[in-house]
Scaffold this motif. Structure first.
Motif, mmCIF file in Angstrom:
data_model
loop_
_atom_site.group_PDB
_atom_site.id
_atom_site.type_symbol
_atom_site.label_atom_id
_atom_site.label_comp_id
_atom_site.label_asym_id
_atom_site.label_seq_id
_atom_site.Cartn_x
_atom_site.Cartn_y
_atom_site.Cartn_z
ATOM 1 N N VAL A 1 19.201 44.623 12.475
ATOM 2 C CA VAL A 1 19.465 46.215 13.389
ATOM 3 C C VAL A 1 20.541 46.786 12.875
ATOM 4 N N PHE A 2 21.131 46.911 11.686
ATOM 5 C CA PHE A 2 21.771 47.736 10.652
ATOM 6 C C PHE A 2 20.763 48.963 10.233
ATOM 7 N N GLY A 3 19.457 48.444 10.421
ATOM 8 C CA GLY A 3 19.008 49.627 9.479
ATOM 9 C C GLY A 3 18.208 49.680 10.447
ATOM 10 N N LEU A 4 17.608 49.239 12.073
ATOM 11 C CA LEU A 4 17.622 50.411 13.063
ATOM 12 C C LEU A 4 18.646 51.166 13.284
ATOM 13 N N ALA B 1 17.686 46.733 5.543
ATOM 14 C CA ALA B 1 18.646 47.920 5.869
ATOM 15 C C ALA B 1 18.032 49.207 4.833
ATOM 16 N N VAL B 2 18.721 49.198 4.015
ATOM 17 C CA VAL B 2 17.860 49.411 2.874
ATOM 18 C C VAL B 2 16.749 50.448 3.050
ATOM 19 N N LEU B 3 15.513 49.260 3.168
ATOM 20 C CA LEU B 3 14.051 49.950 3.062
ATOM 21 C C LEU B 3 14.006 50.836 4.285
ATOM 22 N N MET B 4 14.682 50.159 5.509
ATOM 23 C CA MET B 4 14.417 51.091 6.588
ATOM 24 C C MET B 4 15.336 52.712 6.483
ATOM 25 N N VAL B 5 16.201 52.549 5.364
ATOM 26 C CA VAL B 5 16.526 54.549 5.188
ATOM 27 C C VAL B 5 16.537 54.963 4.766
ATOM 28 N N ILE B 6 15.937 54.974 3.252
ATOM 29 C CA ILE B 6 15.460 55.381 2.030
ATOM 30 C C ILE B 6 14.076 55.239 2.035
ATOM 31 N N ALA C 1 18.238 53.920 10.687
ATOM 32 C CA ALA C 1 17.291 55.031 11.071
ATOM 33 C C ALA C 1 17.354 56.257 12.043
ATOM 34 N N LEU C 2 17.810 55.439 13.409
ATOM 35 C CA LEU C 2 17.468 55.476 14.618
ATOM 36 C C LEU C 2 19.108 56.682 15.145
ATOM 37 N N TRP C 3 19.812 56.093 15.074
ATOM 38 C CA TRP C 3 21.463 57.364 15.110
ATOM 39 C C TRP C 3 22.190 57.548 13.755
ATOM 40 N N LEU C 4 22.059 57.026 12.701
ATOM 41 C CA LEU C 4 23.065 57.469 12.326
ATOM 42 C C LEU C 4 22.412 59.089 10.963
ATOM 43 N N LEU C 5 21.218 58.687 10.768
ATOM 44 C CA LEU C 5 20.296 59.735 10.345
ATOM 45 C C LEU C 5 20.591 61.321 10.669
ATOM 46 N N PRO C 6 20.074 60.736 12.404
ATOM 47 C CA PRO C 6 20.238 62.318 13.633
ATOM 48 C C PRO C 6 21.294 62.578 12.739
ATOM 49 N N VAL C 7 22.452 61.926 12.892
ATOM 50 C CA VAL C 7 24.283 62.217 13.053
ATOM 51 C C VAL C 7 24.344 62.809 11.016
ATOM 52 N N LEU D 1 22.653 58.383 -0.318
ATOM 53 C CA LEU D 1 23.483 58.641 0.078
ATOM 54 C C LEU D 1 23.718 58.121 1.664
ATOM 55 N N SER D 2 22.601 58.385 2.544
ATOM 56 C CA SER D 2 22.597 57.404 3.764
ATOM 57 C C SER D 2 22.788 55.671 3.561
ATOM 58 N N ALA D 3 21.766 55.210 2.522
ATOM 59 C CA ALA D 3 21.923 53.784 2.545
ATOM 60 C C ALA D 3 22.978 53.433 2.056
ATOM 61 N N SER D 4 23.626 53.979 1.728
ATOM 62 C CA SER D 4 24.805 53.585 1.066
ATOM 63 C C SER D 4 25.763 53.508 2.073
ATOM 64 N N LEU D 5 25.964 54.536 2.881
ATOM 65 C CA LEU D 5 26.503 54.447 4.214
ATOM 66 C C LEU D 5 26.526 53.058 4.951
ATOM 67 N N VAL D 6 24.968 52.641 5.261
ATOM 68 C CA VAL D 6 24.176 51.865 5.832
ATOM 69 C C VAL D 6 25.074 50.620 5.320
#
Length: 310
Positions: free
Chosen positions: A121-124, A235-240, A127-133, A162-167
């Motif tokens: 859920v954190f990965g979703l 979570a890391v796999l989905m955002v990096i 990927a879907l909300w945090l990255l565009p922000v 850096l995005s992965a680290s924030l998640v």
């Protein structure tokens, strides 16, 4: 009347069960270590020519393959601690010493509830909300501070370390906050009252009495969070965007990958020697995590005023 000094069956039974539980944990740990070594042995002893036949093996040696993964794991986890620890301490201090009782109870419940959210859920969310922000923020950072290699060469979308680290920071926030909160609440009331009687302000009270008392507990909380960050997978796999480099480019995609995320990505298609290679990377993570915990225990042992294991 029962004779004084004679052992009671309840005490003997409880003592035996406690000892057995402690030994069982050591046996399980040893069994995991033995399993990893046995399964990773074919990769540890394989020839370079055999390893190069693996399609996703991007190195000339096993150490050369594991090294960048260890670096990426360590970098993302340390960055997550940099973001999470100050915020966690602030939240813990607010709950324990500033917030009204009802507000503190509600906020503590919400923070604890975050720990129950699955990592996917954190990965979703990432990927879907945090990255565009983060995209306009990282664009501005790269344009303004791009002369610093840390912030150079940003490319959208923000699928970087850096995005992965924030998640990861959001994921470990509840663990660190919960432990730090309980540690701060254990500060002796006499210490706090003595500081206030001497005319200390609320901040001076926290600086002189609360933080020194809870120092080792805060270190323990940070190490618990680090352990969660080191082993995080989905979570890391989905955002990096994965890469196998020793790179400090935090905003550039395709530079880093973590051990756990790499295992999750490659294991479904692995077979034979490739499985042993992945298990060898898992063995490296096991050893690395063990060394981190030993280092944390050494730091905590220097100050035994408060330590749940002492």
């Amino acid at each position: 009347m029962k004779a004084i000094g004679r052992p009671q069956w309840g005490s003997v039974l409880f003592s035996g069960l406690s000892r057995a539980a402690g030994i069982f944990i050591l046996v399980v740990l040893a069994a995991v270590a033995v399993f990893l070594i046995i399964e990773a042995w074919p990769a540890l002893t394989a020839k370079t020519s055999d390893l190069e036949k693996i399609s996703w093996f991007k190195s000339t040696s096993l150490a050369g393959y594991i090294g960048p993964l260890v670096f990426g794991t360590l970098l993302s986890s340390v960055l997550a601690l940099v973001f999470a620890v100050p915020l966690s301490l602030g939240i813990a201090l607010f709950i324990s010493h500033y917030a009204p009782r009802r507000v503190a109870q509600t906020l503590a419940y919400v923070i604890d509830l975050l720990a129950a959210i699955p990592s996917v859920v954190f990965g979703l969310w990432g990927a879907l909300w945090l990255l565009p922000v983060l995209n306009p923020v990282f664009t501005w950072l790269s344009k303004t501070l791009g002369f610093i290699p840390l912030f150079a060469d940003y490319q959208a979308p923000a699928k970087n370390v850096l995005s992965a680290s924030l998640v990861l920071a959001v994921m470990i926030l509840p663990i660190i906050t919960a432990v730090a909160r309980e540690v701060f609440l254990q500060t002796p009331k006499l210490h706090e009252e003595a500081a206030l009687a001497l005319g200390a302000t609320k901040w001076e009270l926290i600086k002189m009495a609360v933080l020194p008392f809870g120092r080792s507990g805060v270190i323990s909380a940070a190490m618990l969070g680090l352990g969660r960050a080191l082993g995080e997978t989905m979570a890391v796999l989905m955002v990096i965007s994965p890469g196998f480099l020793y790179s400090f480019y935090l905003l550039k995609p395709g530079q880093h990958q973590t051990i756990a995320a790499n295992i999750a990505a490659q294991f479904p298609e692995a077979s034979g020697l490739s499985v042993s290679v992945l298990i060898a990377t898992g063995l490296a993570l096991f050893v690395f995590t063990f060394l981190v915990n030993m280092g944390a225990r050494a730091i905590i042992a220097r100050r035994k005023d408060f330590s749940g294991a002492n």
